[in-house]
Design a protein around this motif. Structure first.
Motif, short mmCIF file in Angstrom:
data_model
loop_
_atom_site.label_atom_id
_atom_site.label_comp_id
_atom_site.label_asym_id
_atom_site.label_seq_id
_atom_site.Cartn_x
_atom_site.Cartn_y
_atom_site.Cartn_z
N ASP A 232 0.88 -1.18 0.10
CA ASP A 232 0.11 -0.23 -0.22
C ASP A 232 0.75 1.27 0.03
OD1 ASP A 232 -2.13 1.56 0.20
OD2 ASP A 232 -2.81 0.84 1.83
N HIS A 233 1.49 1.33 -1.08
CA HIS A 233 2.59 2.53 -1.14
C HIS A 233 2.55 3.16 -2.40
CE1 HIS A 233 4.33 -0.61 1.47
NE2 HIS A 233 5.11 0.61 1.97
N GLY A 234 3.14 4.23 -2.45
CA GLY A 234 3.22 5.37 -3.72
C GLY A 234 4.39 5.26 -4.58
N TRP A 235 4.34 5.35 -5.59
CA TRP A 235 5.55 5.42 -6.68
C TRP A 235 5.47 6.72 -7.51
CZ3 TRP A 235 3.92 0.64 -5.09
CH2 TRP A 235 4.73 -0.50 -4.72
N LEU A 236 6.61 7.33 -7.69
CA LEU A 236 6.71 8.43 -8.30
C LEU A 236 7.26 7.99 -9.65
CD1 LEU A 236 6.58 11.32 -8.27
CD2 LEU A 236 9.13 11.64 -7.73
N LEU A 237 6.03 8.18 -10.61
CA LEU A 237 6.30 7.73 -12.07
C LEU A 237 7.54 8.36 -12.87
CD1 LEU A 237 2.60 7.54 -12.88
CD2 LEU A 237 4.04 5.51 -12.52
N ASP A 238 8.32 7.70 -13.69
CA ASP A 238 9.29 8.40 -14.42
C ASP A 238 8.54 9.57 -15.49
OD1 ASP A 238 11.05 6.61 -13.14
OD2 ASP A 238 11.01 5.27 -15.01
N ALA A 239 9.05 10.61 -15.40
CA ALA A 239 8.72 11.69 -16.31
C ALA A 239 8.64 11.24 -17.70
CB ALA A 239 9.30 13.01 -16.11
N GLY A 240 7.51 11.60 -18.59
CA GLY A 240 7.68 11.12 -20.06
C GLY A 240 7.54 9.79 -20.15
N ALA A 241 7.48 8.79 -19.21
CA ALA A 241 7.06 7.52 -19.64
C ALA A 241 5.71 7.28 -20.21
CB ALA A 241 7.29 6.60 -18.42
N PRO A 242 5.63 6.62 -21.52
CA PRO A 242 4.24 6.67 -22.28
C PRO A 242 3.39 5.58 -21.44
CG PRO A 242 6.11 5.31 -23.29
CD PRO A 242 6.87 6.08 -22.20
N VAL A 243 3.78 4.72 -20.68
CA VAL A 243 3.03 3.63 -19.93
C VAL A 243 3.33 4.01 -18.48
CG1 VAL A 243 2.45 1.14 -19.60
CG2 VAL A 243 2.92 2.12 -22.03
N ALA A 244 2.50 3.79 -17.66
CA ALA A 244 2.64 3.97 -16.05
C ALA A 244 2.88 2.39 -15.60
CB ALA A 244 1.70 4.87 -15.33
N ALA A 245 1.93 1.60 -15.95
CA ALA A 245 2.02 0.44 -15.39
C ALA A 245 1.52 -0.82 -16.35
CB ALA A 245 1.17 0.21 -14.16
N VAL A 246 1.90 -1.99 -16.15
CA VAL A 246 1.38 -3.11 -17.13
C VAL A 246 1.02 -4.34 -15.89
CG1 VAL A 246 1.91 -4.77 -18.63
CG2 VAL A 246 2.69 -2.48 -19.19
N LEU A 247 -0.19 -4.77 -15.91
CA LEU A 247 -0.60 -5.89 -15.03
C LEU A 247 -0.89 -7.09 -15.94
CD1 LEU A 247 -1.12 -6.51 -11.98
CD2 LEU A 247 -3.42 -6.05 -12.35
N THR A 248 -0.44 -8.30 -15.41
CA THR A 248 -0.79 -9.45 -16.35
C THR A 248 -1.30 -10.52 -15.48
OG1 THR A 248 1.25 -8.99 -17.85
CG2 THR A 248 0.29 -11.21 -17.85
N SER A 249 -2.49 -10.97 -16.00
CA SER A 249 -3.00 -12.33 -15.24
C SER A 249 -2.03 -13.22 -14.68
CB SER A 249 -4.05 -12.83 -15.84
OG SER A 249 -3.56 -13.43 -17.11
N ALA A 250 -2.28 -14.04 -13.64
CA ALA A 250 -1.36 -15.05 -13.40
C ALA A 250 -1.35 -16.35 -14.27
CB ALA A 250 -1.87 -15.76 -11.91
N ASP A 251 -2.28 -16.49 -14.82
CA ASP A 251 -2.37 -17.57 -16.12
C ASP A 251 -2.05 -17.06 -17.44
OD1 ASP A 251 -4.45 -15.83 -17.47
OD2 ASP A 251 -5.93 -17.06 -17.05
#
Length: 331
Positions: A232-251
């Motif tokens: 339960d934490h905050g991340w400072l995103l890299d400036a100019g990054a086109p994508v903030a996050a990618v989540l992929t299912s366990a399967d």
């Protein structure tokens, strides 16, 4: 202060948006809540990727902010106080028993009935007016939030806000995602974050210092890996990054890409969700979903020294923020 009781969610209005052969999403005017997101996956039934309560009305009495539009300021503000230019604004503490404020106060925007001001087959706009002094925040605020199915497998959220006095404004979308076909823990999902810094916090989830590098820590998700543990934490995103996050299912069959104009991302892996009933009425497991909340780092209104864009909106200024989600099948 006596906590504000949860609203009676009488006769909620539901809005369904859909693209042929693509996403089907459902919203509710109470809390401008994102109730459902069904994603087509070849060879199987559409996957419901949002965790939820057994009934929409449960959103008034159960915790977690599942799918709600949260504000004025999503995240925590230390000691429920804003300090700026020698002035102190005392906010309504929340949750009960806390001396801080979380997610806009006991009667935050997640607990309001919003107005549906525009609607089509693929978009809906929710609007809300918040008077000066609401939950302790200075200035009157007008807020419009528009959800749009931008194509068959993607949705955007545009936030448009105006205030008549300086005030921090940082609403967010508080959906919890589980991309697997069956309910269970998300700790086996793979997460990648475009973030080289995170915010260390204390036991009350408030900052102990400014942002630190993720290098050599359990907070380094730059290369992508299984979530694995509670966060339960905050991340400072890299400036100019086109994508903030990618989540992929366990399967490994479905992924979700998150983009945002906001400078930070709060990731909460649902460590307190266990035991509450889910959509099917059965108890949710611990870590049943992961919330990825674009916005600002915890207590940012009181930390102008941090290297991120200010969350303070000036009098008469209008701000527009964006976030968006795209789903991709991996077969």
């Amino acid at each position: 202060m006596t906590p504000t009781p949860p609203p009676a969610f009488d006769s909620p209005r539901f809005i369904r948006l859909a693209r042929p052969g693509g996403l089907e999403v459902t919203f509710m005017d109470w809390g401008a809540t994102w109730l459902s997101c069904r994603v087509p996956v070849p060879g199987e039934a559409p996957r419901e990727v949002l965790i939820g309560h057994p009934a929409p009305e449960d959103h008034g009495s159960r915790g977690g902010y599942l799918g709600a539009t949260v504000g004025r300021y999503a995240n925590r503000i230390a000691n429920a106080q804003l300090q700026r230019d020698g002035a102190t604004h005392t906010l309504a503490p929340h949750p009960a028993g806390s001396r801080h404020q979380l997610h806009g106060g006991p009667d935050g925007f997640s607990h309001r009935r919003w107005q549906v001001t525009q609607q089509s087959d693929t978009a809906v706009t929710f609007s809300l007016d918040s008077p000066a002094g609401d939950q302790g925040f200075p200035g009157a605020l007008h807020l419009d939030v528009t959800y749009t199915l931008t194509d068959a497998m993607a949705m955007s959220m545009e936030i448009r806000a105006t205030v008549d006095a300086p005030c921090p404004v940082a609403p967010t979308q508080h959906a919890y995602f589980n991309l697997d076909a069956q309910p269970g823990s998300v700790l086996g999902h793979t997460l990648q974050l475009a973030a080289g810094q995170y915010l260390p916090v204390d036991a009350e989830l408030l900052p102990v210092d400014g942002p630190h590098t993720v290098a050599g820590t359990a907070f380094d998700f730059r290369a992508g890996r299984a979530i694995g543990s509670d966060y339960d934490h905050g991340w400072l995103l890299d400036a100019g990054a086109p994508v903030a996050a990618v989540l992929t299912s366990a399967d490994g069959k479905l992924s979700m890409t998150l983009i945002t104009s906001m400078p930070a991302l709060q990731v909460y892996t649902g460590g307190h969700l266990g035991g509450e009933p889910g959509r099917d009425g059965q108890p949710k497991v611990r870590n049943a979903g992961v919330a990825m909340e674009p916005g600002w780092l915890a207590d940012s209104p009181n930390h102008a020294e941090w290297e991120q864009r200010s969350c303070w909106l000036e009098a008469g200024e209008t701000v527009r923020e964006q976030m968006g989600w795209r789903w991709t099948t991996l077969l």
